[in-house]
Design a protein around this motif. Structure first.
Motif, PDB file in Angstrom:
ATOM      1  N   GLU A  15      -6.669  -5.735  10.390  1.00  0.00           N
ATOM      2  CA  GLU A  15      -6.322  -4.335  10.564  1.00  0.00           C
ATOM      3  C   GLU A  15      -6.379  -3.602   9.224  1.00  0.00           C
ATOM      4  O   GLU A  15      -6.887  -2.483   9.126  1.00  0.00           O
ATOM      5  CB  GLU A  15      -4.924  -4.210  11.171  1.00  0.00           C
ATOM      6  N   ALA A  16      -5.861  -4.287   8.206  1.00  0.00           N
ATOM      7  CA  ALA A  16      -5.909  -3.698   6.864  1.00  0.00           C
ATOM      8  C   ALA A  16      -7.362  -3.461   6.459  1.00  0.00           C
ATOM      9  O   ALA A  16      -7.707  -2.427   5.888  1.00  0.00           O
ATOM     10  CB  ALA A  16      -5.226  -4.618   5.862  1.00  0.00           C
ATOM     11  N   ARG A  17      -8.228  -4.418   6.782  1.00  0.00           N
ATOM     12  CA  ARG A  17      -9.643  -4.285   6.435  1.00  0.00           C
ATOM     13  C   ARG A  17     -10.240  -3.055   7.124  1.00  0.00           C
ATOM     14  O   ARG A  17     -10.916  -2.244   6.490  1.00  0.00           O
ATOM     15  CB  ARG A  17     -10.401  -5.545   6.873  1.00  0.00           C
ATOM     16  N   LYS A  18      -9.936  -2.936   8.409  1.00  0.00           N
ATOM     17  CA  LYS A  18     -10.485  -1.834   9.188  1.00  0.00           C
ATOM     18  C   LYS A  18     -10.013  -0.492   8.607  1.00  0.00           C
ATOM     19  O   LYS A  18     -10.793   0.413   8.356  1.00  0.00           O
ATOM     20  CB  LYS A  18     -10.017  -1.972  10.635  1.00  0.00           C
ATOM     21  N   LYS A  19      -8.710  -0.407   8.364  1.00  0.00           N
ATOM     22  CA  LYS A  19      -8.139   0.818   7.822  1.00  0.00           C
ATOM     23  C   LYS A  19      -8.756   1.152   6.474  1.00  0.00           C
ATOM     24  O   LYS A  19      -9.079   2.293   6.177  1.00  0.00           O
ATOM     25  CB  LYS A  19      -6.621   0.666   7.648  1.00  0.00           C
ATOM     26  N   PHE A  20      -8.892   0.096   5.668  1.00  0.00           N
ATOM     27  CA  PHE A  20      -9.409   0.304   4.321  1.00  0.00           C
ATOM     28  C   PHE A  20     -10.831   0.864   4.390  1.00  0.00           C
ATOM     29  O   PHE A  20     -11.154   1.864   3.755  1.00  0.00           O
ATOM     30  CB  PHE A  20      -9.397  -1.015   3.542  1.00  0.00           C
ATOM     31  N   ASN A  67      -8.178  -0.108  -6.074  1.00  0.00           N
ATOM     32  CA  ASN A  67      -6.865  -0.751  -6.100  1.00  0.00           C
ATOM     33  C   ASN A  67      -5.790   0.159  -5.548  1.00  0.00           C
ATOM     34  O   ASN A  67      -4.905  -0.286  -4.806  1.00  0.00           O
ATOM     35  CB  ASN A  67      -6.508  -1.183  -7.524  1.00  0.00           C
ATOM     36  N   ALA A  68      -5.864   1.450  -5.903  1.00  0.00           N
ATOM     37  CA  ALA A  68      -4.852   2.390  -5.432  1.00  0.00           C
ATOM     38  C   ALA A  68      -4.909   2.506  -3.907  1.00  0.00           C
ATOM     39  O   ALA A  68      -3.882   2.479  -3.230  1.00  0.00           O
ATOM     40  CB  ALA A  68      -5.064   3.751  -6.087  1.00  0.00           C
ATOM     41  N   LEU A  69      -6.131   2.583  -3.403  1.00  0.00           N
ATOM     42  CA  LEU A  69      -6.283   2.716  -1.957  1.00  0.00           C
ATOM     43  C   LEU A  69      -5.785   1.460  -1.238  1.00  0.00           C
ATOM     44  O   LEU A  69      -5.084   1.533  -0.225  1.00  0.00           O
ATOM     45  CB  LEU A  69      -7.763   2.983  -1.622  1.00  0.00           C
ATOM     46  N   LEU A  70      -6.139   0.338  -1.815  1.00  0.00           N
ATOM     47  CA  LEU A  70      -5.727  -0.943  -1.245  1.00  0.00           C
ATOM     48  C   LEU A  70      -4.210  -1.021  -1.150  1.00  0.00           C
ATOM     49  O   LEU A  70      -3.626  -1.399  -0.139  1.00  0.00           O
ATOM     50  CB  LEU A  70      -6.258  -2.055  -2.156  1.00  0.00           C
ATOM     51  N   GLU A  85       0.819  -0.870   1.800  1.00  0.00           N
ATOM     52  CA  GLU A  85       2.146  -0.259   1.889  1.00  0.00           C
ATOM     53  C   GLU A  85       2.355   0.306   3.296  1.00  0.00           C
ATOM     54  O   GLU A  85       3.379   0.074   3.930  1.00  0.00           O
ATOM     55  CB  GLU A  85       2.236   0.856   0.837  1.00  0.00           C
ATOM     56  N   ASP A  86       1.324   1.066   3.773  1.00  0.00           N
ATOM     57  CA  ASP A  86       1.403   1.668   5.110  1.00  0.00           C
ATOM     58  C   ASP A  86       1.640   0.622   6.182  1.00  0.00           C
ATOM     59  O   ASP A  86       2.356   0.846   7.150  1.00  0.00           O
ATOM     60  CB  ASP A  86       0.089   2.398   5.452  1.00  0.00           C
ATOM     61  N   LEU A  87       0.990  -0.503   6.015  1.00  0.00           N
ATOM     62  CA  LEU A  87       1.098  -1.543   7.032  1.00  0.00           C
ATOM     63  C   LEU A  87       2.333  -2.413   6.833  1.00  0.00           C
ATOM     64  O   LEU A  87       2.560  -3.366   7.561  1.00  0.00           O
ATOM     65  CB  LEU A  87      -0.150  -2.438   7.001  1.00  0.00           C
ATOM     66  N   GLY A  88       3.123  -2.075   5.811  1.00  0.00           N
ATOM     67  CA  GLY A  88       4.325  -2.870   5.544  1.00  0.00           C
ATOM     68  C   GLY A  88       4.010  -4.244   5.017  1.00  0.00           C
ATOM     69  O   GLY A  88       4.770  -5.196   5.201  1.00  0.00           O
TER      70      GLY A  88
END
Lengths: 153, 901
Positions: free
Chosen positions: B563-568, B774-777, B782-785
Motif C-alpha cells: 500500500e505504501a508503494r502504491k501511495k508513494f 526521502n521526505a515523501l517516503l 507517517e500517513d500509514l502509521g
C-alpha cells in the motif's frame, strides 16, 4: 551526456585552458552530472559547500543578499564555473546561484579540484587572477561607498 | 555474604561443601569392605575348588562365603552366617559368582562416587567463577584502568577450570586411595608379613622422594600459567591495536615480541616435560621394583615351601592394586599443590579493596528514592594516578534542579567535577556531600538510576541499537518471564547449590516506570522522542529503511508495504518531480541499475549470487551464452577496460577516482592491461574463458549515468530486457526457488524496505532528488502509521561490538539517548557530544534543556563542554582552568535573582 562530451565541455572552461585533455577526461570521470530545474538553487549564500559546478547548458543568476536587499550581480552561461572559491577555504558561499532555465552541470568534488590545482599550477594562477579581480572590484566598491557615506554626512 | 575469598583452597572447599564432602567420605568408607573382599576371593578359588584343598575326598563339602563381623584374624569375631555347604564344583560356581558380584558392587560404588564428585566439583567451579565475576562488578572504579580484560577473562575461563575437577575430589579422592592402598597393603601383610614389609619400605621411599622432585615441576607449572596468561593479554592487545600497529608499520616489532614470548613459553614447557618424564621413569621403576622382589623373594619362599603358591599368587594379585592407588595418591598430592598455587594466584588478582559493598548493588524492583541535594564540594581535590592535581581545593554547591554549563579545556578540571559526582574519580581530599550525607555513601542502585551520565566514549555490548538503549533500564527483573521460558525449579535449586543468585535472565528487565511509561507502546513513543532529541532519529530511520525485509520480523505486513508503494508511486506521479525515481518496469531498461541488475531484475538470495564473484563454473555464464548476451557484455566490458587502462594506466596519483568508479580494482590494472593485449584482434569465440569472464565482470557493474563511458545503446537495452524472462526460466532449480522478481504486486523480501516501497531507483543526478524522495517516503509512512515500525526496524540494527558499526558521533548520541530514556533526576554530560559539530550540539542542548524544564519529569543538568558559545543557554556557567574554578556566573540568557540575605 557521455564522458567525451563532458571532457570537451571542460576544455572550453577558461580556468582549465592549460590542462592536458587526458587530465580533463579524468576530471570529467571523477565528476558527476547534476541537473537543476529552473528556480532551483545551485548554492545558497551563507551555506557551507565543498563542491564546484561547471555549467554545461542553461543559465543561472548570481545574487547577493545585503542589508539593502537582494541584488543580481551576474548571469552565468555555459562553461562558467560556480563555487570554486568556497573550495579553497572552508567558508560559507558568498553568493546564491539560482538556475534561470533548466541547467545541466558537472559537479566537481573538493578533493578532485584541489588535486588538479596541485598538478597544474596554471589552474592555480587562473584562480588567483579571478581572486585578484574580485579584490580589486571589492576595494573599488568599498572606496566608492565610503566616499558616498562621507558626502552624506 | 563474607567478602573475603579464602586464601586456602581447602578452607574454601570445606566452607562451601562440608556436608557433601563428609557424605562422600562415608560412601567411600562403605565401599571399602567389598573392595577388600574382592581381593580374597581369587585366592579362595585357586586354593579351594581349583587346587582341591579341602576337597580331597570324593563328595567332600565345605562351607563357603561365611558372613562375620569383627576381628577378621582372631576368634572373637561374631559369625552371623556360617556359609553355604557346597561340594567342589558348587563352591567353584558360588565363589566365582561372588567374585563377579563384588566386581559389580565395586563398579556401582565407583559410578556413584564419581558422579557425585563430578557434580560437587562443577558446583564449586560455578560458585568460584560467579564469585570472581561478582567481585569484578564491585571493583573500585580506578582498578578497571589497571587490569587487562583478556587476562581476567583467561583466569575465569581457563585457569580455574582444572580446580573444578580437583575440588570434587579434594577429600574423597585421597580417602579413597588411602583406603585402597591400605587394603591392598593389609592384605599383603596378612599373606606374608615379609613381603608386606618390603612393599611398605619401597612405598615409603616412593612417597618421600617423588613429591620432593616435583617441587621443580610445580614451579615450572606456575611460570607456565603466568606466561600463558600474559600471552593471552598480549594477543588481545595486538588485536585491539592492530590498526595502529599497521598504520605505524610496527607489525614486525609485534612479531618479535610474540616470538620472544613463545620462546619463553617453549622453554618453560620443554623443561617441564624433561622433569616430568624423568620423575615418571623413577616412579615406574620403584613401582616395578616391588614385584621384582616378590618374584625373587616370594618365589624363593614358595619353592622352599614357606609360602604356599596360592598365597603368592594372591600377594602378586593384590600388589597389582597397590601401585595404582599410590601413584594416583602421589599425583593427587601434586595436583593439590598445583591447584593451591593456581587458586592463590587467581584469588590474589581478585583480592582488591575496597570492593563496593554487596548491598550497594542490591536488586531493587521498587523505584529508587529521589536524591536530595544540593551537591556540595568543600575543599575537594583530586589527583590522577601519577599524583598530578586534577582539581584543586574546589568549593562549589550545585542544586539538583540547576542547569549548569561547565566550561574548560580538556584537563582543566571541568570533566573532573562531573566524574567526581558520579564517583568515577574519588576525591583525594575534602568533603563531597549530597544533601547531608557523603556522596560516597549513596548506594549504587540509587545513584545509577537517579544520575544520568553520558561520557565521550559510551560503552555498548554487542547487540542491537535497541539493546543499547535498553541497557540503561535493565535494573532488576521487573516482570517474570513468560510461561515456559522462566527458570524452572531445577535451575533454581542448582543456582542455590552453587551460591548463584536466582535472577532470571529471561525475565522482563525493562523498568518501564524508570522511563516514565506504562507499557511497550508508551515506551515506543518515548524512544522516538529521545532519539529525536539527540538527533539520531533520522539515522535510525535510515537504518530501518535500509534493512532487508527478511532481516527482522516486525509487524509490517506485506500488504502495508504494497500500500505504501502504491501511495508513494501515486504521489510521485502527481507531483512535480515525477522523474525523481526511475521505476522498475518489467518491459523497460532501467538506466539507474547496472547491466547485471537489469538482466536479473530482482534478487537471488543464494550465495552464488550474493557475492559479486561469480566462479568459473557459475550457471550465470551458460545462461548468458544462450541469448548471445555474453558476446555483447564481453565487448562492453572490454571497451570499458580499454578506456580505463588508457586513462589510468600510467597515472598512479588518481587512484582514488578509479576506486570510486568501482569498475576495476586499481590493483588489477596491470592484469587488465595484459588481458587487453592478449585479446587484441581476437574474435569472441577465440578468447580464453578467463579473459571473457574478466571483461564480462566489468560489464556487470556498468551503469551508464554513473560511469558515462557511452557504451550502452538502445539495441543492447532491448536485448537485455528481452532476456529477463528467459533468464529466470533458465536458472537452475535451487537458484530459481531463491529468486524474487521485481513484481509491482509483490514484496521482495531480499531487498530493503526502502527499495520495496520506491520500487525503483532514485535518479540521483537530479539535484535534490534524494532529499525530496526521502521526505515523501517519510510522509507516506507517517500517513500509514508505519513510522515507528521503521524506527523499530532501525533499532534492530546490529551496532557491532562496542557499537563499532556506528560512527563515534552516533555512539555519543546513542549514549545520551540511553541516559535520557531512564529519566535521570540529574543529567551529567561530560563532553558527551564531542564528536558532533557545534551547530548540532547546540540544537541537542537546546532540546535537552527544554525537556529538563518539563513539569512532570524535569531534571537538573550539568553539561561539560569546551565550547563557550553554548553556555548562554544555561542558568549558570562555571569556568575551569588548570584545576581551578575561575568564574561562577549566571548565564547570559537568564539573570539570577540575588538571594535575599
Amino acid at each position: 551526456m557521455s564522458l567525451e562530451e563532458d571532457a570537451l565541455a571542460l576544455a572550453k572552461v577558461e580556468l582549465f585552458a592549460n590542462v592536458a585533455p587526458r587530465r580533463l577526461k579524468l576530471l570529467a570521470l571523477a565528476s558527476s552530472r547534476v541537473l537543476f530545474e529552473g528556480g532551483q538553487a545551485l548554492c545558497v549564500q551563507g551555506q557551507e559547500g565543498d563542491e564546484a559546478f561547471i555549467l554545461i547548458s542553461g543559465e543561472a543568476d548570481v545574487s547577493i543578499k545585503s542589508a539593502n536587499g537582494v541584488a543580481v550581480v551576474a548571469r552565468l552561461k555555459p562553461n562558467d564555473v560556480v563555487g570554486e572559491l568556497a573550495i579553497l577555504r572552508d567558508m560559507p558561499r558568498n553568493a546564491t546561484v539560482t538556475a534561470v532555465t533548466d541547467v545541466a552541470t558537472l559537479r566537481i568534488g573538493k578533493q578532485d579540484f584541489l588535486n588538479l590545482l596541485k598538478e597544474f599550477p596554471e589552474v592555480s594562477i587562473e584562480v588567483m587572477r579571478a581572486l585578484a579581480e574580485r579584490l580589486v572590484r571589492t576595494t573599488t566598491e568599498l572606496a566608492n561607498s565610503r566616499a558616498a557615506a562621507k558626502s552624506e554626512n | 555474604m563474607n567478602d573475603e575469598i579464602d586464601r586456602s583452597l581447602f578452607r574454601y572447599v570445606w566452607k562451601h561443601s562440608r556436608v557433601q564432602q563428609i557424605w562422600i567420605l562415608v560412601i567411600v568408607a562403605l565401599s571399602m569392605p567389598t573392595y577388600f573382599l574382592a581381593f580374597d576371593i581369587p585366592k579362595l578359588i585357586v586354593n579351594g575348588p581349583i587346587q582341591g584343598q579341602g576337597f580331597e575326598t570324593v563328595g567332600a563339602t565345605q562351607k563357603v562365603l561365611p558372613v562375620a563381623i569383627g576381628n577378621p584374624f582372631g576368634d572373637q569375631s561374631l559369625t552371623l552366617f556360617e556359609g553355604f555347604e557346597l561340594d567342589r564344583m558348587g563352591a567353584l560356581v558360588a565363589l566365582s559368582f561372588a567374585f563377579l558380584g563384588y566386581v559389580i558392587i565395586n563398579g556401582l560404588f565407583k559410578v556413584y562416587i564419581n558422579t557425585y564428585k563430578g557434580r560437587l566439583g562443577e558446583r564449586m567451579l560455578r560458585r568460584l567463577r560467579y564469585q570472581l565475576v561478582d567481585r569484578i562488578l564491585r571493583f573500585p572504579i580506578a582498578h578497571y584502568r589497571r587490569v587487562r580484560s583478556s587476562e581476567i577473562a583467561t583466569m575465569i575461563k581457563d585457569e580455574v577450570e582444572p580446580l573444578g575437577g580437583f575440588i570434587g575430589e579434594a577429600f574423597a579422592q585421597p580417602a579413597f586411595l588411602v583406603g585402597q592402598a591400605g587394603a591392598a597393603l593389609l592384605f599383603i601383610m596378612l599373606q606374608s608379613w615379609m613381603l608386606g614389609s618390603v612393599a611398605l619400605a619401597i612405598l615409603v621411599i616412593q612417597t618421600a622422594l617423588i613429591p620432593r622432585l616435583r617441587g621443580r615441576l610445580r614451579q615450572l607449572a606456575l611460570q607456565r600459567q603466568l606466561t600463558a596468561r600474559e600471552l593471552s593479554g598480549r594477543v588481545s592487545e595486538t588485536v585491539d591495536g592492530a590498526v595502529d600497529i599497521r598504520l605505524n608499520d610496527s607489525s614486525n616489532f609485534e612479531r618479535s615480541d610474540i616470538s620472544t614470548r613463545l620462546a619463553k613459553i617453549f622453554f618453560i614447557r620443554f623443561n617441564f616435560y624433561k622433569a616430568k618424564f624423568l620423575i615418571k621413569f623413577l616412579n615406574n621403576f620403584l613401582a616395578q621394583f616391588t614385584p621384582f622382589v616378590f618374584y625373587l623373594g616370594g618365589g624363593f619362599l614358595a619353592i622352599r615351601g614357606d609360602l604356599d603358591i596360592g598365597q603368592l599368587v594372591a600377594v602378586i594379585a593384590a600388589y597389582k592394586d597397590l601401585p595404582g592407588p599410590i601413584k594416583e595418591l602421589i599425583d593427587w598430592d601434586y595436583q593439590r599443590l598445583d591447584a593451591q598455587v593456581k587458586y592463590t594466584q587467581v584469588v590474589n588478582q581478585f583480592d582488591v579493596s575496597p570492593l563496593a559493598p554487596a548491598d550497594s548493588q542490591a536488586v531493587q524492583t521498587d523505584q529508587a528514592p529521589g536524591l536530595t541535594g544540593p551537591i556540595t564540594f568543600r575543599q575537594v581535590s583530586a589527583l590522577d594516578d601519577s599524583g598530578n592535581t586534577l582539581l584543586n581545593a574546589l568549593d562549589l554547591t550545585i542544586n539538583l534542579d540547576e542547569r549548569v554549563a561547565v566550561i574548560g579545556a580538556t584537563g582543566g578540571g571541568a570533566e573532573i567535577v562531573a566524574d567526581t559526582i558520579v564517583r568515577l574519580v574519588a576525591p583525594s581530599s575534602g568533603t563531597l556531600n549530597i544533601g547531608e550525607a557523603p556522596l560516597a555513601s549513596l548506594p549504587e542502585w540509587q545513584a545509577g538510576r537517579r544520575f544520568g551520565y553520558a561520557g565521550a566514549e559510551p560503552f555498548f555490548a554487542q547487540g542491537t541499537a535497541r539493546d543499547a538503549l535498553m541497557s540503561g533500564l535493565r535494573h532488576a527483573p521487573m516482570r517474570p518471564a513468560p510461561e515456559g521460558m522462566a527458570m524452572n525449579a531445577a535451575d533454581k535449586r542448582e543456582a542455590g547449590a552453587s551460591g548463584n543468585p536466582v535472577l532470571d535472565r529471561q525475565a522482563d528487565w525493562i523498568d518501564y516506570a524508570a522511563a516514565g511509561v506504562n507499557d511497550e507502546a508508551e515506551l515506543a513513543a518515548r524512544i522516538t522522542n529521545v532519539l529525536r532529541l539527540v538527533g539520531l532519529e533520522d539515522d535510525i530511520y535510515a537504518f530501518g529503511l535500509r534493512s532487508n525485509l527478511s532481516d527482522t520480523a516486525t509487524e509490517t505486513s506485506g500488504a502495508m508495504i504494497l500500500e505504501a508503494r502504491k501511495k508513494f508511486l501515486d504521489r510521485l506521479a502527481k507531483g512535480e518531480n515525477a522523474s525523481d525515481v526511475d521505476p522498475f518496469v518489467a518491459t523497460k531498461f532501467n538506466t539507474h541499475l547496472t547491466l547485471l541488475q537489469n538482466l536479473v531484475f530482482g534478487s537471488v538470495s543464494a550465495p552464488e549470487f550474493l557475492s559479486e564473484d561469480f566462479s568459473a563454473d557459475s550457471p550465470l555464464w551458460t545462461i548468458l551464452a544462450a541469448d548471445e548476451l555474453d558476446r555483447r557484455f564481453y565487448q562492453i566490458g572490454r571497451n570499458a577496460a580499454a578506456i580505463i587502462v588508457d586513462l589510468f594506466g600510467e597515472v598512479s596519483d588518481n587512484i582514488q577516482i578509479l576506486e570510486r568508479l568501482d569498475l576495476i580494482d586499481p590493483d588489477d590494472l596491470s592484469e587488465f592491461e595484459a588481458a587487453l593485449r592478449q585479446t587484441e584482434g581476437l574474435d569472441f569465440p577465440e578468447v580464453a574463458p578467463e579473459d571473457r569472464q574478466k571483461f564480462m565482470h566489468v560489464a556487470f557493474n556498468y551503469c551508464e549515468p554513473r560511469h558515462r563511458l557511452g557504451l550502452i545503446n538502445d539495441d543492447l537495452c532491448e536485448a537485455v530486457v528481452a532476456s529477463r524472462q528467459a533468464f529466470r526460466a533458465r536458472l537452475p532449480e535451487h537458484l530459481a526457488s531463491a529468486f524474487a522478481f521485481h513484481d509491482p504486486d509483490e514484496i521482495n523480501p531480499d531487498v530493503s524496505l526502502q527499495d520495496n516501497i520506491l520500487f525503483g531507483r532514485i535518479a540521483d543526478e537530479r539535484s535534490g532528488a534524494v532529499d525530496r524522495v526521502n521526505a515523501l517516503l517519510r510522509e507516506i509512512l507517517e500517513d500509514l502509521g508505519l513510522s515507528y515500525s521503521v524506527i523499530e526496524r532501525g533499532l534492530n540494527y546490529d551496532i557491532g561490538t562496542g557499537g563499532r558499526r556506528l560512527s563515534l558521533s552516533q555512539r555519543q548520541q546513542l549514549g545520551l539517548a540511553r541516559v535520557l530514556l531512564k529519566r535521570p533526576q540529574f543529567l551529567i554530560v561530560n563532553r558527551g557530544l564531542s564528536a558532533l559539530d557545534a551547530r548540532t550540539v547546540e540544537k541537542v542542548i537546546q532540546r535537552a534543556l527544554e525537556m529538563s524544564k518539563s513539569s512532570s519529569d524535569g531534571f537538573g543538568v550539568l553539561w561539560v563542554t569546551a565550547t563557550e558559545s553554548h553556555s548562554a543557554m544555561f542558568d549558570r556557567v562555571l569556568n575551569f582552568s588548570r584545576g581551578e574554578l575561575v568564574s561562577d556566573e549566571a548565564g547570559k540568557q537568564f539573570v539570577r535573582q540575588p538571594v535575599p540575605a
